[in-house]
Write a protein that holds these residues in place. Structure first.
Motif, PDB file in Angstrom:
ATOM      1  N   PRO A  79       0.972  -1.305   0.059  1.00  0.00           N
ATOM      2  CA  PRO A  79       0.026   0.046   0.009  1.00  0.00           C
ATOM      3  C   PRO A  79       0.882   1.392   0.094  1.00  0.00           C
ATOM      4  O   PRO A  79       1.905   1.131   0.504  1.00  0.00           O
ATOM      5  CB  PRO A  79      -0.836   0.054   1.315  1.00  0.00           C
ATOM      6  CG  PRO A  79      -0.191  -1.274   2.010  1.00  0.00           C
ATOM      7  CD  PRO A  79       0.515  -1.984   1.113  1.00  0.00           C
ATOM      8  N   PRO A  80       0.375   2.280  -0.515  1.00  0.00           N
ATOM      9  CA  PRO A  80       1.180   3.504  -0.516  1.00  0.00           C
ATOM     10  C   PRO A  80       1.585   4.072   0.874  1.00  0.00           C
ATOM     11  O   PRO A  80       0.987   3.796   1.938  1.00  0.00           O
ATOM     12  CB  PRO A  80       0.255   4.721  -0.975  1.00  0.00           C
ATOM     13  CG  PRO A  80      -0.999   4.068  -1.853  1.00  0.00           C
ATOM     14  CD  PRO A  80      -0.959   2.499  -0.936  1.00  0.00           C
ATOM     15  N   LYS A  81       2.613   4.384   0.607  1.00  0.00           N
ATOM     16  CA  LYS A  81       3.558   4.949   2.057  1.00  0.00           C
ATOM     17  C   LYS A  81       4.675   5.957   1.710  1.00  0.00           C
ATOM     18  O   LYS A  81       4.885   6.164   0.470  1.00  0.00           O
ATOM     19  CB  LYS A  81       4.448   3.615   2.670  1.00  0.00           C
ATOM     20  CG  LYS A  81       5.426   2.940   1.619  1.00  0.00           C
ATOM     21  CD  LYS A  81       5.867   1.666   2.288  1.00  0.00           C
ATOM     22  CE  LYS A  81       4.939   0.494   2.243  1.00  0.00           C
ATOM     23  NZ  LYS A  81       4.290  -0.232   1.171  1.00  0.00           N
ATOM     24  N   VAL A  82       5.498   6.381   2.472  1.00  0.00           N
ATOM     25  CA  VAL A  82       6.398   7.441   2.452  1.00  0.00           C
ATOM     26  C   VAL A  82       7.720   6.460   2.628  1.00  0.00           C
ATOM     27  O   VAL A  82       7.887   5.783   3.671  1.00  0.00           O
ATOM     28  CB  VAL A  82       6.585   8.659   3.360  1.00  0.00           C
ATOM     29  CG1 VAL A  82       7.866   9.221   3.280  1.00  0.00           C
ATOM     30  CG2 VAL A  82       5.262   9.297   3.345  1.00  0.00           C
ATOM     31  N   ILE A  83       8.617   6.534   1.672  1.00  0.00           N
ATOM     32  CA  ILE A  83       9.717   5.694   1.612  1.00  0.00           C
ATOM     33  C   ILE A  83      10.969   6.536   1.505  1.00  0.00           C
ATOM     34  O   ILE A  83      11.051   7.414   0.585  1.00  0.00           O
ATOM     35  CB  ILE A  83       9.874   4.694   0.599  1.00  0.00           C
ATOM     36  CG1 ILE A  83       8.585   3.840   0.456  1.00  0.00           C
ATOM     37  CG2 ILE A  83      11.038   3.739   0.632  1.00  0.00           C
ATOM     38  CD1 ILE A  83       8.371   3.034  -0.853  1.00  0.00           C
ATOM     39  N   ALA A  84      11.921   6.420   2.633  1.00  0.00           N
ATOM     40  CA  ALA A  84      13.130   7.110   2.674  1.00  0.00           C
ATOM     41  C   ALA A  84      14.082   6.018   1.999  1.00  0.00           C
ATOM     42  O   ALA A  84      14.081   4.957   2.457  1.00  0.00           O
ATOM     43  CB  ALA A  84      13.720   7.393   3.903  1.00  0.00           C
ATOM     44  N   THR A  85      14.895   6.400   0.708  1.00  0.00           N
ATOM     45  CA  THR A  85      15.760   5.420   0.107  1.00  0.00           C
ATOM     46  C   THR A  85      17.184   5.889   0.574  1.00  0.00           C
ATOM     47  O   THR A  85      17.482   7.079   0.951  1.00  0.00           O
ATOM     48  CB  THR A  85      15.818   5.712  -1.292  1.00  0.00           C
ATOM     49  OG1 THR A  85      16.177   6.986  -1.770  1.00  0.00           O
ATOM     50  CG2 THR A  85      14.371   5.295  -1.802  1.00  0.00           C
ATOM     51  N   GLY A  86      18.238   4.921   0.366  1.00  0.00           N
ATOM     52  CA  GLY A  86      19.554   5.416   0.801  1.00  0.00           C
ATOM     53  C   GLY A  86      19.987   6.091  -0.373  1.00  0.00           C
ATOM     54  O   GLY A  86      19.338   6.345  -1.508  1.00  0.00           O
ATOM     55  N   GLY A  87      21.114   6.987  -0.204  1.00  0.00           N
ATOM     56  CA  GLY A  87      21.645   7.803  -1.210  1.00  0.00           C
ATOM     57  C   GLY A  87      21.997   7.411  -2.545  1.00  0.00           C
ATOM     58  O   GLY A  87      21.662   8.195  -3.467  1.00  0.00           O
ATOM     59  N   GLY A  88      22.379   6.144  -2.593  1.00  0.00           N
ATOM     60  CA  GLY A  88      22.533   5.571  -3.966  1.00  0.00           C
ATOM     61  C   GLY A  88      21.707   4.879  -4.760  1.00  0.00           C
ATOM     62  O   GLY A  88      21.627   4.560  -5.876  1.00  0.00           O
ATOM     63  N   ALA A  89      20.535   4.640  -4.006  1.00  0.00           N
ATOM     64  CA  ALA A  89      19.262   3.825  -4.687  1.00  0.00           C
ATOM     65  C   ALA A  89      19.035   4.415  -6.044  1.00  0.00           C
ATOM     66  O   ALA A  89      18.714   3.601  -6.709  1.00  0.00           O
ATOM     67  CB  ALA A  89      18.176   3.636  -3.616  1.00  0.00           C
ATOM     68  N   PHE A  90      18.951   5.673  -5.969  1.00  0.00           N
ATOM     69  CA  PHE A  90      18.378   6.263  -7.350  1.00  0.00           C
ATOM     70  C   PHE A  90      19.108   6.150  -8.561  1.00  0.00           C
ATOM     71  O   PHE A  90      18.708   6.703  -9.366  1.00  0.00           O
ATOM     72  CB  PHE A  90      17.680   7.940  -6.959  1.00  0.00           C
ATOM     73  CG  PHE A  90      16.765   8.269  -7.976  1.00  0.00           C
ATOM     74  CD1 PHE A  90      15.421   7.818  -7.902  1.00  0.00           C
ATOM     75  CD2 PHE A  90      17.084   9.575  -8.653  1.00  0.00           C
ATOM     76  CE1 PHE A  90      14.506   8.326  -8.571  1.00  0.00           C
ATOM     77  CE2 PHE A  90      16.020   9.895  -9.267  1.00  0.00           C
ATOM     78  CZ  PHE A  90      14.510   9.319  -9.421  1.00  0.00           C
TER      79      PHE A  90
END
Length: 180
Positions: A79-90
Motif C-alpha cells: 500500500p502507498p507509504k512514504v519511503i526514505a531511500t539510501g543515497g545511492g538507490a536512485f
C-alpha cells in the motif's frame, strides 16, 4: 470536491545524498499525510540480518545495490507509504525507473557543506570510510545531482528545521495533484 492531501494512490519516495534528511523528513511527512513510513536502509538491514556497513564489507557495493533494488521493489508493491531511500538507490537505473513510474519521487537537495556537517555526527556511512566528508560529498553531488533532478519534485533543504522541508513537500504535492 478535491481529495484531501492525505489520500495518495502511490508511494512517495525521498531521494538525495546522504545527510539530506530523507529519514527524518520522511517520518514527519508520513505523520502529516497519515501514511506509513519505511526506511529502505532499515528494511535492507532487517532482511539481511546485518548492517549496511557489514553488507558493503562482506559482499561489496554491487551486491548491496541489487538487494536494495529488490527491497525497494517490494516496498513499492504494498500500500502507498512514504519511503526514505539510501543515497545511492536512485542511481540504479532499474530502481530509478521503478520509482519514477510507480511513485512520486521527491529529491531532497542540500549543499555539500550542510551534508558534511550532518554526516559527521555518525560513523556509519560505508562510502565515507577513510574519506574527508566535504570533498567527497562535493564530488558525489556533481555526479548524482543530474540523476536526482529526474525526480518529480525538487526540494532545496536549508540549515533550517526539517518541518520547513515537510511544508515545502506538502505544497509541491498539492501543486502536482492540482496539475493532474
Amino acid at each position: 470536491m478535491a481529495r484531501p492531501i492525505s489520500s495518495f494512490d502511490r508511494s512517495i519516495v525521498l531521494v538525495g545524498l546522504m545527510g539530506a534528511g530523507k529519514s527524518t523528513v520522511g517520518r514527519r511527512l508520513a505523520r502529516r499525510l497519515k501514511m506509513p513510513f519505511v526506511d529502505s536502509d532499515h528494511e535492507i538491514e532487517t532482511a539481511a540480518s546485518r548492517s549496511i556497513a557489514e553488507i558493503f564489507e562482506q559482499y561489496g557495493e554491487e551486491s548491496f545495490r541489487d538487494g536494495e533494488r529488490r527491497v525497494i521493489a517490494r516496498l513499492i508493491e504494498g500500500p502507498p507509504k512514504v519511503i526514505a531511500t539510501g543515497g545511492g538507490a536512485f542511481m540504479n537505473e532499474r530502481t530509478r525507473r521503478l520509482i519514477l513510474s510507480r511513485c512520486i519521487a521527491v529529491w531532497l537537495d542540500a549543499e555539500p557543506e550542510i551534508l558534511a556537517e550532518r554526516v559527521s555526527r555518525r560513523d556509519t556511512r560505508p562510502l565515507l570510510r577513510d574519506k574527508e566528508a566535504l570533498p567527497f560529498l562535493r564530488d558525489l553531488a556533481e555526479i548524482r545531482n543530474p540523476i536526482y533532478a529526474e525526480a518529480h519534485i525538487h526540494i532545496r533543504t536549508l540549515p533550517s528545521p526539517h518541518d520547513r522541508a515537510v511544508a515545502d513537500i506538502l505544497k509541491a504535492l498539492s501543486a502536482l495533484r492540482s496539475a493532474a
